[in-house]
Design an enzyme around this catalytic site. Structure first.
Site, PDB file in Angstrom:
ATOM      1  N   HIS A   1      65.228 -61.762  59.880  1.00 51.54           N
ATOM      2  CA  HIS A   1      64.033 -61.544  60.699  1.00 51.54           C
ATOM      3  C   HIS A   1      64.388 -60.727  61.950  1.00 51.54           C
ATOM      4  O   HIS A   1      63.641 -59.834  62.355  1.00 51.54           O
ATOM      5  CB  HIS A   1      63.438 -62.876  61.140  1.00 51.54           C
ATOM      6  CG  HIS A   1      62.741 -63.640  60.062  1.00 51.54           C
ATOM      7  ND1 HIS A   1      61.722 -63.109  59.300  1.00 51.54           N
ATOM      8  CD2 HIS A   1      62.892 -64.922  59.630  1.00 51.54           C
ATOM      9  CE1 HIS A   1      61.271 -64.027  58.451  1.00 51.54           C
ATOM     10  NE2 HIS A   1      61.972 -65.139  58.622  1.00 51.54           N
TER      11      HIS A   1
ATOM     12  N   HIS B   1      69.568 -66.053  57.229  1.00 46.94           N
ATOM     13  CA  HIS B   1      68.138 -65.860  56.993  1.00 46.94           C
ATOM     14  C   HIS B   1      67.426 -65.427  58.276  1.00 46.94           C
ATOM     15  O   HIS B   1      66.698 -64.417  58.289  1.00 46.94           O
ATOM     16  CB  HIS B   1      67.528 -67.160  56.466  1.00 46.94           C
ATOM     17  CG  HIS B   1      66.042 -67.101  56.262  1.00 46.94           C
ATOM     18  ND1 HIS B   1      65.473 -66.867  55.042  1.00 46.94           N
ATOM     19  CD2 HIS B   1      64.994 -67.249  57.144  1.00 46.94           C
ATOM     20  CE1 HIS B   1      64.145 -66.861  55.162  1.00 46.94           C
ATOM     21  NE2 HIS B   1      63.837 -67.105  56.438  1.00 46.94           N
ATOM     22  N   GLU B   2      67.610 -66.176  59.337  1.00 45.94           N
ATOM     23  CA  GLU B   2      66.905 -65.862  60.578  1.00 45.94           C
ATOM     24  C   GLU B   2      67.352 -64.523  61.145  1.00 45.94           C
ATOM     25  O   GLU B   2      66.554 -63.808  61.765  1.00 45.94           O
ATOM     26  CB  GLU B   2      67.093 -66.982  61.600  1.00 45.94           C
ATOM     27  CG  GLU B   2      66.452 -68.300  61.202  1.00 45.94           C
ATOM     28  CD  GLU B   2      64.969 -68.189  60.899  1.00 45.94           C
ATOM     29  OE1 GLU B   2      64.292 -67.335  61.510  1.00 45.94           O
ATOM     30  OE2 GLU B   2      64.478 -68.945  60.046  1.00 45.94           O
TER      31      GLU B   2
ATOM     32  N   HIS C   1      64.638 -57.142  61.213  1.00 44.08           N
ATOM     33  CA  HIS C   1      63.303 -56.577  61.010  1.00 44.08           C
ATOM     34  C   HIS C   1      62.704 -56.158  62.347  1.00 44.08           C
ATOM     35  O   HIS C   1      62.038 -55.117  62.456  1.00 44.08           O
ATOM     36  CB  HIS C   1      62.421 -57.618  60.313  1.00 44.08           C
ATOM     37  CG  HIS C   1      61.280 -57.037  59.540  1.00 44.08           C
ATOM     38  ND1 HIS C   1      60.418 -57.817  58.799  1.00 44.08           N
ATOM     39  CD2 HIS C   1      60.839 -55.765  59.381  1.00 44.08           C
ATOM     40  CE1 HIS C   1      59.510 -57.050  58.221  1.00 44.08           C
ATOM     41  NE2 HIS C   1      59.740 -55.805  58.566  1.00 44.08           N
TER      42      HIS C   1
END
Length: 674
Positions: free
Chosen positions: A468, A464-465, A471
């Protein structure tokens, strides 16, 4: 302090901050000079005798504040990941001053007049799409920050912003102190019965590191339901652990939450909105309070019904142990029993297959190569912000440089709970910057010489991290305002949630899920059972999440002037009113340690996780069924969405990938709510 390392740009590769030269005493002088420099740059813009142009106003504004950006990025990370008394003191002093600094810019009448003049003739300026959006976004930001208010209203707004900034810092520091103080200290390994051998050893190592030699310490995670509750067989230990978690910062942060909610309501009213939630959501993809209300209201009844079905299953097992009623500290334990008995899935059996280095290199990095062609080279010659931090250089498929990824994976007393991504350097072609991004996690440190074995949830968090991080790494915008994760709050979780899909993607799972001793792959039948077991527990997970989201919503839909006497009573009434007063399922965060909404950027925005998951569920379906290869799909997702940052409307990016507006049905199916 002429030797202050923040005063000049870093000479390291990608302008990685020179951490070996940075000391705590550098922060305050750098903040002070950084704010002064930016105000001087703003003054130069407003003093320009030339009529306002895009370049002499907006581009100049985007270029301003270089020193302040450098020190803020480093300090923000240290205050969260490796704080101490001096850093806390600087944080408490500088937070209200930074709020005042932002007000000094956004409430500068001369600067706003130039932006207003450009905005009025924006369609006659011949601007390209990204430049036009920059003008529109800055104009919106200034208006929302109070640029059109009268002098008296602006004076009160400054007071509110300063007090809220101080309160947010105090709230976070109170949570950190209460989390440290709430660690459960146990005298014997027998009290940890049910935990795996490596988890027991990690608890002993944690005790030693915290100065409790000969004991076993379970430090609290930032959320309510501690992960150890699923394995601990001693019911009294489970009860003590959960009580420590749920009681955090009640005395200090209850009154503070009430005060902050009141101040935010007053500020919203000053800016022309009926509530803080209405103010916040106006500038998000949701657009209106009614839209958020509708989604949450649709989810609550089926989620509660699903949880009640799960509770009935748990009650059967608990009754055999002489327990008449499932308590909150029992739920995770008996859920794990159901998974073992009904699906033959044991969390303790899974851990040996998820060793950190293998999950990172053969899972997370492998997936990034599969979808985007990236490769990673660890750079031990580059020093991070803490000895635990590791620096990796990231390369494109053709070998060209992309940026740096910093991973800081372990828990420690100086790090706040949870997991998050920061940008140490944000990408911008205007400023000639490539990205330097950072992931912080809180994985327990094992005994010396032992491998770091992850839980299934920790594997998910790692993926999940890193979503980021991607991104930020893929950002390809001109202006700093749009870089990386500078997107609406209810959109920012979308790319990270999409990246979770790779953890169970067959080719990726097969590549990393291998026993750390034997190298044997995770058995295929166990993978199938894991997938089936994921469905059980969705009721609990959805209810605990919705309870937190609706608590946030309750605090931030209060009208100005509403008196709240007691935070715990307010919380209880809010949950009951939402139909979520499920005693055995505490909210994922109770109000007094809900850093997301009282000390971070998620006030009236915690709904973002479920709102973004609507987009995520649609996108995962698209990846699986669009007829392209994984690599081709990854390129589309990167080009049309991940690289755009805030330079394009967020939902336009989504439509450019998926080809339609989002639907809620895939989310409902995923969460067992259809």
């Amino acid at each position: 302090m002429s030797d202050n390392p923040f005063f000049e740009p870093s000479t390291l590769v990608y302008e990685l901050p020179p951490f070996t030269a940075i000391r705590e005493e550098h922060y305050l002088p750098a903040f002070e000079r950084g704010m002064a420099d930016q105000l001087a740059e703003i003054a130069a813009i407003t003093a320009d005798p030339q009529a306002p142009t895009f370049d002499n106003t907006l581009v100049a504004l985007e270029r301003s504040g270089a020193l302040l950006r450098r020190v803020s990025a480093v300090f923000l990370n240290q205050s969260s990941s490796d704080t101490n008394d001096l850093v806390d003191a600087v944080d408490a002093e500088i937070s209200p001053r930074l709020a005042a600094h932002q007000d000094a810019i956004h409430l500068d009448a001369a600067l706003f007049a130039r932006i207003e003049a450009l905005h009025e003739r924006r369609h006659d300026l011949g601007l390209d799409a990204q430049s036009l959006r920059l003008l529109e976004r800055h104009h919106t930001r200034f208006v929302r920050a109070g640029a059109r208010l009268g002098a008296a209203e602006q004076a009160r707004l400054r007071e509110l912003n300063s007090e809220l900034a101080s309160a947010a810092t105090a709230f976070q520091q109170n949570v950190a102190a209460a989390t440290r103080a709430g660690a459960l200290v146990l005298d014997s390994a027998e009290q940890l019965d049910g935990l795996s051998a490596d988890a027991v050893a990690a608890a002993a190592e944690n005790g030693r590191a915290l100065g409790h030699d000969g004991t076993y310490v379970l430090s609290l995670k930032n959320f309510s339901n501690q992960s150890e509750l699923a394995q601990l067989t001693d019911r009294s230990v489970r009860e003590r652990l959960l009580a420590a978690s749920l009681g955090r910062a009640a005395a200090t942060n209850g009154p503070l939450a009430i005060r902050m909610a009141g101040l935010r309501a007053e500020r919203a009213a000053l800016l022309g909105h009926p509530s803080h939630a209405a103010y916040v959501v106006e500038d998000e993809t949701a657009g209106t309070v009614a839209a958020v209300d509708a989604l949450l209201a649709r989810l609550v009844p089926p989620a509660v019904a699903n949880a009640e079905r799960e509770a009935a299953e748990l009650a059967k097992l608990a009754a055999a142990d002489g327990i008449d009623e499932i308590a909150a500290h029992d739920w995770a334990f008996y859920s794990e029993r159901v998974r073992r008995s009904s699906y033959q899935v044991d969390a303790a059996v899974l851990r040996p297959y998820f060793e950190l280095e293998r999950v990172l290199h053969d899972g997370v990095f492998f997936a990034a190569n599969l979808a985007y062609g990236l490769t990673f080279t660890e750079r031990p010659d580059l020093v991070g912000h803490h000895p635990d931090a590791r620096v990796f250089e990231v390369f494109e498929e053709d070998g060209g440089p992309l940026g740096l990824f910093v991973g800081d994976f372990h828990a420690r007393a100086s790090k706040r709970g949870g997991a998050w991504m920061d940008e140490l350097v944000s990408q911008s072609t205007l400023l000639g910057k490539r990205p330097v991004v950072l992931n912080n996690l809180n994985i327990a440190r094992p005994a010396p010489g032992e491998p770091v074995l992850l839980t299934w949830d920790e594997v998910r968090t790692l993926f999940h991290e890193f979503g980021h991080a991607l991104h930020g790494l893929f950002s390809a915008v001109r202006f700093p305002l749009f870089a990386g994760t500078e997107v609406p709050r209810d959109f920012v979780e979308f790319p990270s949630q999409v990246n979770e899909m790779w953890m169970t993607w067959p080719a990726v799972l097969a590549n990393y899920a291998k026993h750390h001793v034997t190298g044997e792959p995770l058995p295929a039948d166990l993978v199938e059972r894991m997938t089936a077991a994921e469905g059980f527990g969705q009721g609990f997970r959805t209810v605990e999440y919705l309870a937190a989201a609706l608590l946030d919503w309750a605090w931030h839909t209060v009208p100005v002037g509403l008196e709240i006497a007691d935070a715990q009573e307010f919380e209880a009434r809010a949950l009951a009113g939402a139909g979520l007063a499920v005693a055995a399922i505490p909210p994922r965060y109770r109000s007094t340690y809900f850093n997301h909404i009282f000390a971070s950027g998620y006030s009236a925005g915690y709904y973002a996780y479920i709102w973004s998951e609507v987009l995520d569920a649609e996108t995962v379906e698209w990846f699986r069924g669009n007829g392209r290869t994984v690599r081709e799909s990854g390129e589309v997702f990167r080009a049309e969405l991940l690289s755009r940052g805030g330079s394009v409307d967020a939902l336009e990016c989504f439509r450019a990938v998926v080809g339609r507006d989002p639907r809620t049905e895939p989310l409902l199916v995923r969460r067992g709510l259809a």
